[in-house]
Design a protein around this motif. Structure first.
Motif, PDB file in Angstrom:
ATOM      1  N   ASN A 153       0.854  -1.180   0.000  1.00 56.06           N
ATOM      2  CA  ASN A 153       0.000   0.000   0.000  1.00 56.06           C
ATOM      3  C   ASN A 153       0.892   1.232   0.000  1.00 56.06           C
ATOM      4  O   ASN A 153       1.849   1.320   0.780  1.00 56.06           O
ATOM      5  CB  ASN A 153      -0.905  -0.020   1.243  1.00 56.06           C
ATOM      6  CG  ASN A 153      -1.984   1.048   1.191  1.00 56.06           C
ATOM      7  OD1 ASN A 153      -1.703   2.227   1.057  1.00 56.06           O
ATOM      8  ND2 ASN A 153      -3.239   0.627   1.331  1.00 56.06           N
ATOM      9  N   ARG A 163      -1.270   7.721  -3.358  1.00 61.95           N
ATOM     10  CA  ARG A 163      -1.814   6.847  -4.389  1.00 61.95           C
ATOM     11  C   ARG A 163      -0.806   6.668  -5.522  1.00 61.95           C
ATOM     12  O   ARG A 163      -0.090   7.608  -5.882  1.00 61.95           O
ATOM     13  CB  ARG A 163      -3.120   7.413  -4.962  1.00 61.95           C
ATOM     14  CG  ARG A 163      -4.255   7.495  -3.952  1.00 61.95           C
ATOM     15  CD  ARG A 163      -5.529   8.016  -4.591  1.00 61.95           C
ATOM     16  NE  ARG A 163      -6.593   8.153  -3.607  1.00 61.95           N
ATOM     17  CZ  ARG A 163      -7.411   7.168  -3.258  1.00 61.95           C
ATOM     18  NH1 ARG A 163      -7.286   5.983  -3.839  1.00 61.95           N
ATOM     19  NH2 ARG A 163      -8.350   7.358  -2.360  1.00 61.95           N
ATOM     20  N   GLN A 183      -4.249   2.836  -4.391  1.00 66.15           N
ATOM     21  CA  GLN A 183      -3.355   2.777  -3.244  1.00 66.15           C
ATOM     22  C   GLN A 183      -2.397   1.595  -3.281  1.00 66.15           C
ATOM     23  O   GLN A 183      -1.295   1.667  -2.748  1.00 66.15           O
ATOM     24  CB  GLN A 183      -4.172   2.735  -1.943  1.00 66.15           C
ATOM     25  CG  GLN A 183      -4.819   4.065  -1.589  1.00 66.15           C
ATOM     26  CD  GLN A 183      -5.523   3.995  -0.253  1.00 66.15           C
ATOM     27  OE1 GLN A 183      -6.709   3.712  -0.182  1.00 66.15           O
ATOM     28  NE2 GLN A 183      -4.789   4.244   0.807  1.00 66.15           N
TER      29      GLN A 183
END
Length: 366
Positions: free
Chosen positions: A180, A209, A215
Motif C-alpha cells: 500500500n 496513491r 493505493q
C-alpha cells in the motif's frame, strides 16, 4: 487461505438475506447468513480447527475468501471470485507437476493467474472495457509438510499468534506486509522501479496513491496500469493514465515468506484490510487467545464493527441497521479466517479428514 479485496464491477458472491434468515436451513455446514454477515463458526482443516466470517459494507461485496484441505496440503486466502478459482486450480496443477509445494510453484500460480485474467480482459475489451480496470488483492497461505507459505500481493494481512515462553504470553507476529502506498517502504520501492517518473506516487487528499489513482502497488488484474494497450479508449478517462508508459506500473508477483511451524505457534488470523483498519495485530490476537474458538472469526468482525461505531460516536446497534452502500461510509467489507494450529496435525504427512472446500461467501462446503 486465499484472500483479498476485489474490484468494483463484480457481482457479489452471496446476496444478504432478510435479517435473521439462515440460508443453510439451520445447519452450519455451509455457513450461515445474518443480514449483511456471513459466518462459518467452526470446522476442521488439515492443521486443526478454523472459523470464518464476512461482513458486507459496499453495494457489491469486494471481499471473499476460500479454505481448502487436500491430502497433503491446506490452503487459505482472500480474493476475487475468478482469481480464487484460477489460483486454486493452478496451484493444484503446478503442485502435481512439481511433486510438491515450493516458492517457485506459488509464484508460477500467481503469474499464470494474472495471464489468465489478461486473456479475459482482451476477450471483453471492445464490448466491456471495464474489465481492464478490475483488480484483486491476493493473500494466500499454504500449509504443507510442516511449513507455512505466505504469498501476498495487495493489502490483506496474516498475523500469527505465537507463545512467548519468556513472558508466558501469546504475541502477535505479522507475517505479511501490505503493498500500500501509505507505507514509506512501498513508495520507495515504486520510486526505485520508476526513477524517471516523479508522479509515480502522489499525495491526493491526504492519501498516497500510485499515479494518483490507486493505493496498492501489487495486484492480480488492473490491466490498465500494467499494459499500455489498455490505457486508451474505450476505457473511461477516469481510469486512464495521462502519459504513456513502457513498463508495468503495478506488479502481479507476490512477496513470499516461508515459516517453519513450531509448537509455540497457536493460530493464524487472515484478514482483509477492513479488519486491520480498526484492530491492531495484538488486539486481534488477544481476542482470539482469550475467547472460545467457536465463532471467533465472527467475534473479530464484531469487535471491528464496534470500533468503527465508536469512531463515529454512534451505537453498535445503530450501525447494524445501516444497509450496504451507505454502510461503506463507516467501514469497509471485512473478511476473516482464523486457523488454529494443532502441531501434531501439522506434522502429519497426510490429511486424514474429508476434503474441505469452503468459500467465505455462502457458497458451500464439500
Amino acid at each position: 487461505m486465499v484472500s483479498g479485496s476485489l474490484m468494483r464491477m463484480m457481482p457479489p458472491c452471496w446476496r444478504p438475506s432478510v435479517e435473521g434468515e439462515d440460508s443453510s436451513g439451520g445447519s452450519d455446514a455451509n455457513g450461515r447468513v445474518d443480514g449483511l454477515l456471513w459466518y462459518k463458526d467452526s470446522g476442521e482443516h488439515i492443521a486443526g480447527e478454523f472459523s470464518m466470517s464476512v461482513i458486507q459494507a459496499n453495494n457489491l461485496l469486494e471481499d471473499t475468501s476460500q479454505l481448502e484441505s487436500r491430502s497433503k496440503w491446506g490452503l487459505v486466502g482472500h480474493l476475487l471470485e475468478f482469481t480464487m478459482v484460477m489460483e486454486v486450480r493452478l496451484l493444484l496443477e503446478f503442485t502435481t507437476e512439481n511433486n510438491g509445494m515450493s516458492v517457485d510453484v506459488i509464484s508460477k500460480a500467481f503469474l499464470a493467474t494474472e495471464e489468465e485474467f489478461l486473456v479475459l480482459v482482451r476477450k471483453n475489451w471492445l464490448n466491456d472495457p471495464r474489465w481492464a480496470s478490475v483488480g484483486s488483492c491476493c493473500l494466500v497461505g499454504i500449509i504443507c509438510s510442516g511449513l507455512l507459505y505466505i504469498a501476498n500481493a495487495g493489502d490483506s494481512r496474516v498475523v500469527l499468534g505465537s507463545l512467548d515462553n519468556n513472558f508466558n504470553e501469546v504475541k502477535a507476529v505479522q507475517l505479511s506486509s501490505e503493498h500500500n502506498a501509505s507505507r514509506e517502504s512501498v513508495r520507495e520501492e515504486l520510486q526505485s522501479l520508476h526513477p524517471d517518473d516523479p508522479q509515480i506516487v502522489v499525495l491526493k487528499h491526504t492519501v498516497w496513491r500510485v499515479k494518483g489513482i490507486i493505493q496498492i502497488s501489487r495486484s492480480i488484474g488492473d490491466a490498465y496500469l500494467k499494459n499500455a494497450e489498455f490505457n486508451r479508449e474505450p476505457l473511461l478517462p477516469k481510469f486512464r493514465v495521462p502519459a504513456s508508459f513502457d513498463k508495468p506500473i503495478l506488479r502481479a508477483d507476490p512477496a513470499i515468506l516461508v515459516h517453519k511451524i513450531d509448537p509455540e505457534d497457536h493460530f493464524l488470523i487472515f484478514a482483509s484490510d477492513g479488519l486491520w483498519e480498526h484492530l491492531s495485530n495484538q488486539e486481534a490476537v488477544d481476542i482470539v487467545n482469550t475467547c472460545p474458538r467457536n465463532g471467533i472469526a465472527r467475534k473479530l468482525v464484531k469487535a471491528a464493527l464496534r470500533e468503527a461505531a465508536k469512531k463515529r460516536e454512534m451505537r453498535y446497534s445503530d450501525l447494524k441497521k445501516i444497509d450496504r452502500g451507505v454502510r461503506r461510509r463507516f467501514h469497509d467489507d471485512i473478511t476473516v479466517i482464523v486457523l488454529f494450529l494443532d502441531f501434531h496435525m501439522v506434522s502429519r504427512s497426510h490429511w486424514h479428514g474429508p476434503l474441505v472446500s469452503i468459500r467465505g461467501s455462502g457458497q458451500g462446503v464439500c
